[in-house]
Design a protein around this motif. Structure first.
Motif, PDB file in Angstrom:
ATOM      1  N   ASP A  72       0.179  -6.450 -10.977  1.00 32.57           N
ATOM      2  CA  ASP A  72      -0.554  -5.213 -10.704  1.00 32.57           C
ATOM      3  C   ASP A  72      -1.737  -5.483  -9.778  1.00 32.57           C
ATOM      4  O   ASP A  72      -1.978  -4.737  -8.812  1.00 32.57           O
ATOM      5  CB  ASP A  72      -1.031  -4.611 -12.027  1.00 32.57           C
ATOM      6  N   ALA A  73      -2.471  -6.549 -10.041  1.00 32.76           N
ATOM      7  CA  ALA A  73      -3.612  -6.909  -9.189  1.00 32.76           C
ATOM      8  C   ALA A  73      -3.155  -7.221  -7.768  1.00 32.76           C
ATOM      9  O   ALA A  73      -3.788  -6.817  -6.785  1.00 32.76           O
ATOM     10  CB  ALA A  73      -4.352  -8.111  -9.780  1.00 32.76           C
ATOM     11  N   TYR A  74      -2.023  -7.916  -7.663  1.00 29.61           N
ATOM     12  CA  TYR A  74      -1.514  -8.291  -6.342  1.00 29.61           C
ATOM     13  C   TYR A  74      -1.040  -7.071  -5.556  1.00 29.61           C
ATOM     14  O   TYR A  74      -1.282  -6.949  -4.350  1.00 29.61           O
ATOM     15  CB  TYR A  74      -0.384  -9.305  -6.490  1.00 29.61           C
ATOM     16  N   ILE A  75      -0.364  -6.171  -6.241  1.00 27.13           N
ATOM     17  CA  ILE A  75       0.111  -4.943  -5.590  1.00 27.13           C
ATOM     18  C   ILE A  75      -1.075  -4.127  -5.069  1.00 27.13           C
ATOM     19  O   ILE A  75      -1.030  -3.570  -3.970  1.00 27.13           O
ATOM     20  CB  ILE A  75       0.969  -4.119  -6.583  1.00 27.13           C
ATOM     21  N   LYS A  76      -2.143  -4.091  -5.828  1.00 26.60           N
ATOM     22  CA  LYS A  76      -3.318  -3.308  -5.439  1.00 26.60           C
ATOM     23  C   LYS A  76      -4.157  -3.997  -4.360  1.00 26.60           C
ATOM     24  O   LYS A  76      -4.658  -3.350  -3.436  1.00 26.60           O
ATOM     25  CB  LYS A  76      -4.210  -3.066  -6.658  1.00 26.60           C
ATOM     26  N   ASN A  77      -4.324  -5.319  -4.492  1.00 28.40           N
ATOM     27  CA  ASN A  77      -5.324  -6.017  -3.685  1.00 28.40           C
ATOM     28  C   ASN A  77      -4.775  -7.115  -2.775  1.00 28.40           C
ATOM     29  O   ASN A  77      -5.535  -7.699  -1.996  1.00 28.40           O
ATOM     30  CB  ASN A  77      -6.379  -6.652  -4.608  1.00 28.40           C
ATOM     31  N   SER A 122       8.499  -3.240  -6.755  1.00 27.90           N
ATOM     32  CA  SER A 122       7.154  -3.611  -6.329  1.00 27.90           C
ATOM     33  C   SER A 122       6.848  -5.071  -6.674  1.00 27.90           C
ATOM     34  O   SER A 122       6.019  -5.709  -6.020  1.00 27.90           O
ATOM     35  CB  SER A 122       6.122  -2.703  -6.994  1.00 27.90           C
ATOM     36  N   LYS A 141       3.191   4.003  -8.789  1.00 25.80           N
ATOM     37  CA  LYS A 141       3.084   2.588  -9.134  1.00 25.80           C
ATOM     38  C   LYS A 141       4.342   1.791  -8.775  1.00 25.80           C
ATOM     39  O   LYS A 141       4.274   0.610  -8.496  1.00 25.80           O
ATOM     40  CB  LYS A 141       2.802   2.454 -10.630  1.00 25.80           C
ATOM     41  N   GLN A 174       2.153   1.803  -3.387  1.00 24.03           N
ATOM     42  CA  GLN A 174       1.076   2.308  -4.235  1.00 24.03           C
ATOM     43  C   GLN A 174       0.847   3.802  -3.991  1.00 24.03           C
ATOM     44  O   GLN A 174       0.623   4.579  -4.921  1.00 24.03           O
ATOM     45  CB  GLN A 174      -0.208   1.516  -3.930  1.00 24.03           C
ATOM     46  N   LYS A 220       0.828  -1.199   0.000  1.00 22.27           N
ATOM     47  CA  LYS A 220       0.000   0.000   0.000  1.00 22.27           C
ATOM     48  C   LYS A 220       0.868   1.257   0.000  1.00 22.27           C
ATOM     49  O   LYS A 220       0.544   2.256  -0.640  1.00 22.27           O
ATOM     50  CB  LYS A 220      -0.928   0.008   1.227  1.00 22.27           C
ATOM     51  N   THR A 268      -4.280 -12.218  -6.649  1.00 24.33           N
ATOM     52  CA  THR A 268      -4.414 -12.151  -8.109  1.00 24.33           C
ATOM     53  C   THR A 268      -5.764 -12.641  -8.597  1.00 24.33           C
ATOM     54  O   THR A 268      -6.152 -12.372  -9.732  1.00 24.33           O
ATOM     55  CB  THR A 268      -3.334 -13.012  -8.798  1.00 24.33           C
ATOM     56  N   TYR A 298       4.006   1.667 -14.463  1.00 30.74           N
ATOM     57  CA  TYR A 298       5.183   1.296 -13.686  1.00 30.74           C
ATOM     58  C   TYR A 298       6.474   1.708 -14.386  1.00 30.74           C
ATOM     59  O   TYR A 298       6.539   1.760 -15.616  1.00 30.74           O
ATOM     60  CB  TYR A 298       5.222  -0.224 -13.458  1.00 30.74           C
TER      61      TYR A 298
END
Length: 316
Positions: free
Chosen positions: A279-284, A87, A29, A25, A22, A287, A60
């Motif tokens: 990207d999905a993992y970094i955000k949420n 990241s 990115k 983020q 987080k 995956t 990124y």
């Protein structure tokens, strides 16, 4: 595919990563490190280009590194990615065993790794392992090889690097088909280590010992190109050659009536998918997919080779 977090990490460990993700983020990115074998092989170059392009599209920064299938260099590159606070890491690895420790080291530093093309011999430390269905692809190639050989004759197999899991999987897929035909006789089986130069040299030597060969089945397109060059130099353009990867070079040879077939594994898309999952993992923190994911391969012959470009098949 349904994603199960415990397949690779205990929930507490994932939770521990979320603050750092987080924070990254919030600062932007961040950096994605892309680590592959040598770009002398167009397959690996396509991976790097695909991953870098998608990462930049998603906002990124990127660093592209080449390990040349040297586990020590790969280890240093993981350390570089860790030191730079990446990241995520996208990696086509330098060995199923040798890659476990660097991936674990990145994990301990809070950096998730997304593997493409080649698996490692441990589950639960990489977030994703996205690989081509090498066995399915090899069976497709073998079936076409058998057809081109008219189910009979002496043939040669050129294998990939012994340390690479894919080399063994492809060979097994080939033989589970070819060995059903008793009139097909393998008269030589040698590793050319995925190398065009080595394949050329091995093919020259094999031709001297086995001048009556009718076919050559190869673990990748680079070796197929080396074998075909040696066969052309010896005036043996009658020999059936089949590769695996779906390179532009082999596509061009197929269209000219040289190499007979290859098997496309979608390197470019595979690399892009790894970045999207990163990207999905970094955000949420997840995956939405299982760790191990297979992408089916496609047989390439003269009929569809014209639709092939940079390890991707356009719609007919």
């Amino acid at each position: 595919m349904k994603f199960t977090r415990r397949t690779f990490l205990a929930g507490a460990t994932v939770t521990a990563f979320l603050p750092s993700l987080k924070a990254a983020q919030a600062q932007g990115k961040g950096l994605i490190a892309i680590i592959t074998p040598s770009h002398d092989n167009p397959f690996f170059k396509a991976e790097a280009v695909g991953a870098e392009s998608r990462a930049k599209d998603l906002g990124y920064e990127t660093i592209v590194l080449v390990h040349d299938d040297d586990p020590n260099k790969q280890s240093e590159m993981f350390d570089t990615a860790i030191a730079r606070g990446a990241s995520a890491i996208i990696c086509d690895n330098a060995g199923a065993d040798a890659t476990v420790a660097p991936v674990q080291r990145a994990l301990d530093a809070g950096i998730p790794t997304f593997l493409i093309d080649r698996e490692i011999k441990e589950s639960g430390i990489a977030i994703s392992q996205i690989v081509s269905n090498n066995y399915q692809g090899a069976q497709l190639g073998a079936e076409e090889f058998v057809r081109q050989m008219s189910e009979a004759g002496p043939y040669v197999e050129l294998l990939g690097r012994e340390a690479d899991t894919n080399a063994g999987i492809r060979s097994a897929g080939y033989h589970d088909v070819i060995d059903q035909y008793p009139d097909l006789e393998m008269v030589a089986q040698q590793s050319a280590n995925w190398s065009q130069t080595e394949a050329y040299e091995k093919m020259e030597t094999i031709l001297q010992a086995q001048p009556d060969i009718k076919g050559v089945i190869c673990g990748n397109d680079t070796m197929a190109m080396g074998a075909w060059a040696a066969l052309e130099a010896a005036g043996r353009t009658d020999v059936i050659v089949v590769g695996f990867d779906g390179s532009n070079d082999v596509r061009d040879s197929i269209l000219k009536g040289g190499i007979k077939a290859t098997v496309l594994q979608p390197a470019y898309r595979q690399a892009q998918l790894a970045v999207e999952q990163a990207d999905a993992y970094i955000k949420n923190g997840e995956t939405g997919e299982q760790e191990k994911q297979l992408m089916d391969c496609v047989l390439i012959t003269k009929e569809n080779a014209g639709n092939l470009e940079t390890f991707a098949l356009a719609e007919a």
